[in-house]
Write a protein that holds these residues in place. Structure first.
Motif, PDB file in Angstrom:
ATOM      1  N   GLY A  70       0.812  -1.212   0.000  1.00  0.00           N
ATOM      2  CA  GLY A  70       0.000   0.000   0.000  1.00  0.00           C
ATOM      3  C   GLY A  70       0.843   1.259   0.000  1.00  0.00           C
ATOM      4  O   GLY A  70       0.539   2.223  -0.716  1.00  0.00           O
ATOM      5  N   TYR A  71       1.921   1.246   0.771  1.00  0.00           N
ATOM      6  CA  TYR A  71       2.783   2.426   0.812  1.00  0.00           C
ATOM      7  C   TYR A  71       3.495   2.635  -0.518  1.00  0.00           C
ATOM      8  O   TYR A  71       3.615   3.772  -0.986  1.00  0.00           O
ATOM      9  N   ALA A  72       3.973   1.558  -1.140  1.00  0.00           N
ATOM     10  CA  ALA A  72       4.615   1.693  -2.458  1.00  0.00           C
ATOM     11  C   ALA A  72       3.623   2.247  -3.477  1.00  0.00           C
ATOM     12  O   ALA A  72       3.945   3.163  -4.239  1.00  0.00           O
ATOM     13  N   ALA A  73       2.402   1.705  -3.477  1.00  0.00           N
ATOM     14  CA  ALA A  73       1.380   2.171  -4.416  1.00  0.00           C
ATOM     15  C   ALA A  73       1.021   3.631  -4.170  1.00  0.00           C
ATOM     16  O   ALA A  73       0.822   4.409  -5.115  1.00  0.00           O
ATOM     17  N   SER A  74       0.955   4.023  -2.906  1.00  0.00           N
ATOM     18  CA  SER A  74       0.548   5.396  -2.609  1.00  0.00           C
ATOM     19  C   SER A  74       1.571   6.425  -3.070  1.00  0.00           C
ATOM     20  O   SER A  74       1.216   7.584  -3.303  1.00  0.00           O
ATOM     21  N   THR A  75       2.836   6.016  -3.241  1.00  0.00           N
ATOM     22  CA  THR A  75       3.819   6.963  -3.767  1.00  0.00           C
ATOM     23  C   THR A  75       3.538   7.312  -5.224  1.00  0.00           C
ATOM     24  O   THR A  75       4.023   8.329  -5.716  1.00  0.00           O
ATOM     25  N   ARG A 129      -3.968   8.024  -2.176  1.00  0.00           N
ATOM     26  CA  ARG A 129      -4.691   7.090  -1.303  1.00  0.00           C
ATOM     27  C   ARG A 129      -5.129   5.865  -2.097  1.00  0.00           C
ATOM     28  O   ARG A 129      -5.666   5.992  -3.197  1.00  0.00           O
ATOM     29  N   VAL A 130      -4.910   4.693  -1.516  1.00  0.00           N
ATOM     30  CA  VAL A 130      -5.265   3.443  -2.182  1.00  0.00           C
ATOM     31  C   VAL A 130      -5.886   2.471  -1.177  1.00  0.00           C
ATOM     32  O   VAL A 130      -5.671   2.570   0.027  1.00  0.00           O
ATOM     33  N   LEU A 131      -6.649   1.528  -1.713  1.00  0.00           N
ATOM     34  CA  LEU A 131      -7.163   0.392  -0.952  1.00  0.00           C
ATOM     35  C   LEU A 131      -6.842  -0.879  -1.726  1.00  0.00           C
ATOM     36  O   LEU A 131      -6.864  -0.888  -2.963  1.00  0.00           O
ATOM     37  N   ALA A 132      -6.580  -1.951  -1.020  1.00  0.00           N
ATOM     38  CA  ALA A 132      -6.291  -3.230  -1.676  1.00  0.00           C
ATOM     39  C   ALA A 132      -7.577  -3.843  -2.209  1.00  0.00           C
ATOM     40  O   ALA A 132      -8.593  -3.870  -1.518  1.00  0.00           O
ATOM     41  N   SER A 133      -7.534  -4.333  -3.432  1.00  0.00           N
ATOM     42  CA  SER A 133      -8.674  -5.075  -3.980  1.00  0.00           C
ATOM     43  C   SER A 133      -8.329  -6.553  -4.125  1.00  0.00           C
ATOM     44  O   SER A 133      -9.206  -7.399  -4.186  1.00  0.00           O
ATOM     45  N   HIS A 134      -7.035  -6.872  -4.175  1.00  0.00           N
ATOM     46  CA  HIS A 134      -6.583  -8.264  -4.216  1.00  0.00           C
ATOM     47  C   HIS A 134      -5.214  -8.321  -3.560  1.00  0.00           C
ATOM     48  O   HIS A 134      -4.400  -7.413  -3.724  1.00  0.00           O
ATOM     49  N   VAL A 176       1.520  -4.274  -7.479  1.00  0.00           N
ATOM     50  CA  VAL A 176       2.709  -4.210  -6.629  1.00  0.00           C
ATOM     51  C   VAL A 176       3.199  -5.622  -6.311  1.00  0.00           C
ATOM     52  O   VAL A 176       2.396  -6.535  -6.109  1.00  0.00           O
ATOM     53  N   VAL A 177       4.512  -5.786  -6.275  1.00  0.00           N
ATOM     54  CA  VAL A 177       5.132  -7.012  -5.766  1.00  0.00           C
ATOM     55  C   VAL A 177       5.867  -6.646  -4.478  1.00  0.00           C
ATOM     56  O   VAL A 177       6.379  -5.535  -4.339  1.00  0.00           O
ATOM     57  N   ALA A 178       5.894  -7.597  -3.545  1.00  0.00           N
ATOM     58  CA  ALA A 178       6.538  -7.332  -2.258  1.00  0.00           C
ATOM     59  C   ALA A 178       7.309  -8.560  -1.797  1.00  0.00           C
ATOM     60  O   ALA A 178       6.981  -9.693  -2.181  1.00  0.00           O
ATOM     61  N   THR A 226       6.829 -13.770  -0.132  1.00  0.00           N
ATOM     62  CA  THR A 226       6.577 -12.805  -1.201  1.00  0.00           C
ATOM     63  C   THR A 226       5.085 -12.519  -1.252  1.00  0.00           C
ATOM     64  O   THR A 226       4.272 -13.285  -0.721  1.00  0.00           O
ATOM     65  N   GLY A 227       4.729 -11.426  -1.896  1.00  0.00           N
ATOM     66  CA  GLY A 227       3.322 -11.089  -2.042  1.00  0.00           C
ATOM     67  C   GLY A 227       3.078 -10.319  -3.319  1.00  0.00           C
ATOM     68  O   GLY A 227       4.000  -9.754  -3.915  1.00  0.00           O
ATOM     69  N   ASN A 228       1.832 -10.345  -3.743  1.00  0.00           N
ATOM     70  CA  ASN A 228       1.371  -9.572  -4.890  1.00  0.00           C
ATOM     71  C   ASN A 228       0.106  -8.850  -4.467  1.00  0.00           C
ATOM     72  O   ASN A 228      -0.723  -9.435  -3.754  1.00  0.00           O
ATOM     73  N   ALA A 229      -0.044  -7.631  -4.908  1.00  0.00           N
ATOM     74  CA  ALA A 229      -1.232  -6.869  -4.549  1.00  0.00           C
ATOM     75  C   ALA A 229      -1.711  -6.058  -5.740  1.00  0.00           C
ATOM     76  O   ALA A 229      -0.906  -5.606  -6.553  1.00  0.00           O
ATOM     77  N   ILE A 230      -3.019  -5.912  -5.802  1.00  0.00           N
ATOM     78  CA  ILE A 230      -3.648  -4.971  -6.717  1.00  0.00           C
ATOM     79  C   ILE A 230      -4.367  -3.972  -5.828  1.00  0.00           C
ATOM     80  O   ILE A 230      -5.176  -4.359  -4.978  1.00  0.00           O
ATOM     81  N   LEU A 231      -4.034  -2.707  -5.998  1.00  0.00           N
ATOM     82  CA  LEU A 231      -4.630  -1.648  -5.197  1.00  0.00           C
ATOM     83  C   LEU A 231      -5.373  -0.691  -6.101  1.00  0.00           C
ATOM     84  O   LEU A 231      -5.030  -0.545  -7.281  1.00  0.00           O
TER      85      LEU A 231
END
Length: 146
Positions: free
Chosen positions: A62-67, A71-76, A106-108, A127-132
């Protein structure tokens, strides 16, 4: 950007309890650190609990995406636990793969820092993957009951 993300981090009671510290946040990247607390972060075998692993990966994503998108919310969100999370501290790193108008990918990665060793000895544990999705401030306001 780092100051902004650090300020946001301080407003989250869970992050304060867990001891998440934002060490980097700039142009699609973020890094968090958290020190291990044996008394309340472990699972039955003494490793970092998977819920804490997920929280670190979700937060850094979320922090990487917000840069990139504000403001973002996770959808996946997905997590892959690779090896037991054992260490005196943990480092989570997130990186935006693609930032679109409606979705940010985002990848983490989460690393364990072995007791008594420096960051050059970090071991990848998950590891993780996110869609925000970017959101407007108005969308965060509660709606009146109908």
């Amino acid at each position: 950007m780092l100051d902004t993300i650090q300020a946001i981090n301080r407003t989250a009671s869970f992050n304060r309890w867990a001891g998440f510290e934002v060490h980097h946040a700039a142009d699609g990247e973020a890094e968090l650190r958290m020190n291990w607390r044996e008394e309340d972060m472990g699972q039955y075998a003494g490793f970092l609990h998977a819920g804490m692993i997920a929280a670190l990966l979700d937060t850094v994503s979320g922090y990487a995406a917000s840069t990139k998108a504000g403001r973002v919310l996770a959808s996946h969100f997905s997590v892959n636990c690779i090896s037991p999370a054992i260490g005196s501290a943990f480092v989570a790193r997130g990186r935006v793969v693609k930032a679109g108008r409606k979705q940010v990918f985002v990848v983490a990665e989460l690393y364990a820092q072995p007791e008594g060793q420096g960051e050059d000895a970090l071991k990848l544990v998950a590891t993780g993957n996110a869609i925000l999705v970017p959101i407007a401030v108005e969308e965060l306001q509660p709606k009146p009951a109908a």
